[in-house]
Design an enzyme around this catalytic site. Structure first.
Site, short mmCIF file in Angstrom:
data_model
loop_
_atom_site.label_atom_id
_atom_site.label_comp_id
_atom_site.label_asym_id
_atom_site.label_seq_id
_atom_site.Cartn_x
_atom_site.Cartn_y
_atom_site.Cartn_z
N SER A 85 -32.51 109.27 -23.50
CA SER A 85 -33.65 108.68 -24.21
C SER A 85 -34.92 109.03 -23.45
O SER A 85 -35.35 108.28 -22.57
CB SER A 85 -33.49 107.16 -24.34
OG SER A 85 -34.54 106.62 -25.10
N SER A 131 -30.99 108.19 -28.16
CA SER A 131 -31.80 107.22 -28.88
C SER A 131 -33.29 107.54 -28.79
O SER A 131 -33.74 108.20 -27.86
CB SER A 131 -31.53 105.83 -28.30
OG SER A 131 -32.45 104.88 -28.78
N GLY A 132 -34.04 107.00 -29.76
CA GLY A 132 -35.48 107.05 -29.69
C GLY A 132 -36.09 105.86 -29.00
O GLY A 132 -37.32 105.74 -28.93
N ASP A 133 -35.24 104.97 -28.48
CA ASP A 133 -35.72 103.79 -27.76
C ASP A 133 -34.67 103.44 -26.71
O ASP A 133 -33.84 104.27 -26.37
CB ASP A 133 -35.98 102.63 -28.74
CG ASP A 133 -37.11 101.71 -28.28
OD1 ASP A 133 -37.16 101.41 -27.07
OD2 ASP A 133 -37.93 101.31 -29.12
N ASP A 134 -34.70 102.22 -26.18
CA ASP A 134 -33.78 101.84 -25.12
C ASP A 134 -32.33 102.01 -25.57
O ASP A 134 -31.96 101.60 -26.67
CB ASP A 134 -34.01 100.38 -24.71
CG ASP A 134 -35.44 100.13 -24.25
OD1 ASP A 134 -36.00 101.01 -23.56
OD2 ASP A 134 -35.99 99.06 -24.57
#
Length: 485
Positions: A295, A261-264
């Protein structure tokens, strides 16, 4: 003398009447055959979890060529199948193919099943995405002050809804949305892939989710939710592509998921500042098991930052993170109010991390100036045990809030090996209270060893949550393809 109709004998007239009656009967019969061909009753003696009625998307005009829009086909199919909610429920099967579609809404007592060779492709035509008002516990859109686009798969006020498949793919085609977001060309919050609101008995499992425009899976204001066996993939530099975000939900099970992912990878939430405080619906009684996360710029599991309805009784175990910024991170700030309490983490394996432990009391984004800066969050009862980490830059960065300490922090049986480019200061601690046991490198003075020379495990609940006993509604029986005579 002329006539508009030729003269008919009594015999001929009777023949016309009979033919007319036959035409009516054939028309009615044809309509019934169409209905039977479209929605089929499945076999008797169905195993638990199967629906009584089923149909294929192609029965409603669906075209799986990757180019033809199927938004209307999904709407028509689900509207038709909703009639069977009180008669054993219904299942919509998406067969092999590439199915381009905009947003569509689900119904109750319903299963959306994607064949293993089916790919659901999100449209990049913004007219295919209805606009919704901001969430009541957020007060504004996450990307902008106005409303938000509906999710690709959306549902509200539902009971017993299943989204599943043979590990089929849902492709959000997020690059279009990420680019517009980065250029600040959007006035509405980007769509999510799956969002279910105000619902009970929700199951999402055995799917691959690619390139969501924003968050991937967002159950909100819902109860008895299972999210299991998902592969969620997005570029690690994509904006806000959180994996699974339970938000103001009760009784949630999140198991066996793999997320890049690009976030949590997982973010537990419950509303934003004064709006979340007013709405007052916590996220509670959540089990997170067997998660693998990658991530580099975000957390494996985040608690917050939108936590203004409260977060409590979160249990995480058998967690693996690789090349990820932090393990379990708490994010809050003055103005959030509410609480993060009774958090239990057991069995983390972490490799190539910036932080193992991270708590932030100054995560200062706010929806608008109307928040109350005196609304302080309570952070207490935070427990970590049996943690192994390697190639770590910093062991702990733990910052509570002045005059609002984070209390009841416990860490036990923690082994951290440091990266070659490690931080000189391994523990940065302020405004916290708690204890450690068997932690190496030794923690900061605010987290003293509870009983030197003896391992004292931090607590982890031994009771079951109600959601643990709920079975997945897996149905191996598919309705047969229609036969036309």
């Amino acid at each position: 003398m002329s006539f508009s109709q030729p003269f008919q004998t009594p015999h001929q007239a009777n023949k016309v009447v009979v033919l007319a009656l036959l035409s009516v009967i054939l028309l009615l019969t044809n309509n019934l055959l169409v209905e039977c061909r479209t929605v089929r009753v499945l076999e008797d003696g169905l195993p638990k979890g199967c629906r009584k009625h089923g149909a294929f998307l192609t029965d409603f005009g669906g075209v799986g060529d990757g180019k033809t829009p199927n938004t209307k086909a999904f709407a028509s199919a689900i509207a038709s199948l909703s009639k069977y909610a009180s008669d054993g429920g219904a299942e919509l099967i998406v067969p092999p193919g590439k199915w381009l579609t905009g947003s569509f809404n689900l119904t109750s007592n319903f299963t959306l099943y994607l064949d293993k060779d089916a790919v659901l492709i999100a449209s990049q035509d913004e007219s295919e995405w209805p606009v919704l008002p901001p969430l009541p516990s957020y007060g504004k859109g996450r990307d902008d002050t106005d409303g938000r686009f509906s999710s690709l798969i959306f549902g509200t006020n539902l009971t017993d809804v299943v989204i599943t498949g043979g590990n089929a793919t849902i492709d959000g085609q997020g690059a279009y949305w990420w680019e517009k977001f980065k250029k600040k060309e959007l006035k509405l919050t980007r769509p999510y892939l799956i969002e279910i609101m105000f619902s009970d008995q929700v199951q999402i499992f055995n799917l691959t989710l690619l390139n969501s425009p924003s968050w991937n899976v967002h159950p909100i204001y819902s109860s008895n939710v299972i999210v299991q066996g998902l592969t969620i993939l997005a570029p690690v530099d994509s904006p806000n592509t959180d994996g699974i975000n339970p938000d103001s939900c009760t009784n949630v099970r999140i198991e066996d998921n793999y997320i890049v992912s690009g976030d949590d990878c997982i973010a537990v939430k419950s509303g934003w500042d004064e709006y979340g405080i007013k709405f007052g619906m916590p996220t509670q009684h959540v089990n997170i098991r067997r998660l693998t996360c990658i991530s580099p710029d975000s957390a494996t599991i985040a608690l917050g930052s939108e936590m203004s309805g409260g977060i409590q009784d979160i249990r995480a175990e058998q967690i693996t993170a690789i090349n990820t910024e932090s393990g379990v991170r708490i994010k809050t700030a003055p103005g959030r109010g509410a609480f993060v309490k009774d958090i239990f983490v057991k069995g983390m394996t972490l490799k190539t991390m910036k932080y193992v432990f991270w708590m932030t009391g100054d995560y200062g984004s706010h929806p608008d100036p109307g928040y109350d800066p005196k609304a302080m969050p309570i952070v207490s009862g935070i427990n970590y045990r049996d943690v192994t980490a390697e190639d770590v830059q910093m062991s702990g960065n733990l910052a509570g809030i002045e005059k609002d300490k984070f209390t009841g922090i416990c860490m036990s049986n923690v082994s951290i090996s440091l990266a070659e480019k490690k931080k000189k200061v391994q523990w940065n601690c302020s405004n916290i209270e708690g204890f450690t046991s068997g932690v190496n490198p030794k923690a900061c003075d605010l987290l003293p060893d509870k009983q030197p020379g003896k391992l004292v495990p931090c607590p982890f609940p031994t009771d079951k949550l109600p959601i643990d006993d709920v079975e997945l509604k897996i149905c191996s029986i598919r309705p047969k393809p229609p036969r036309y005579y």
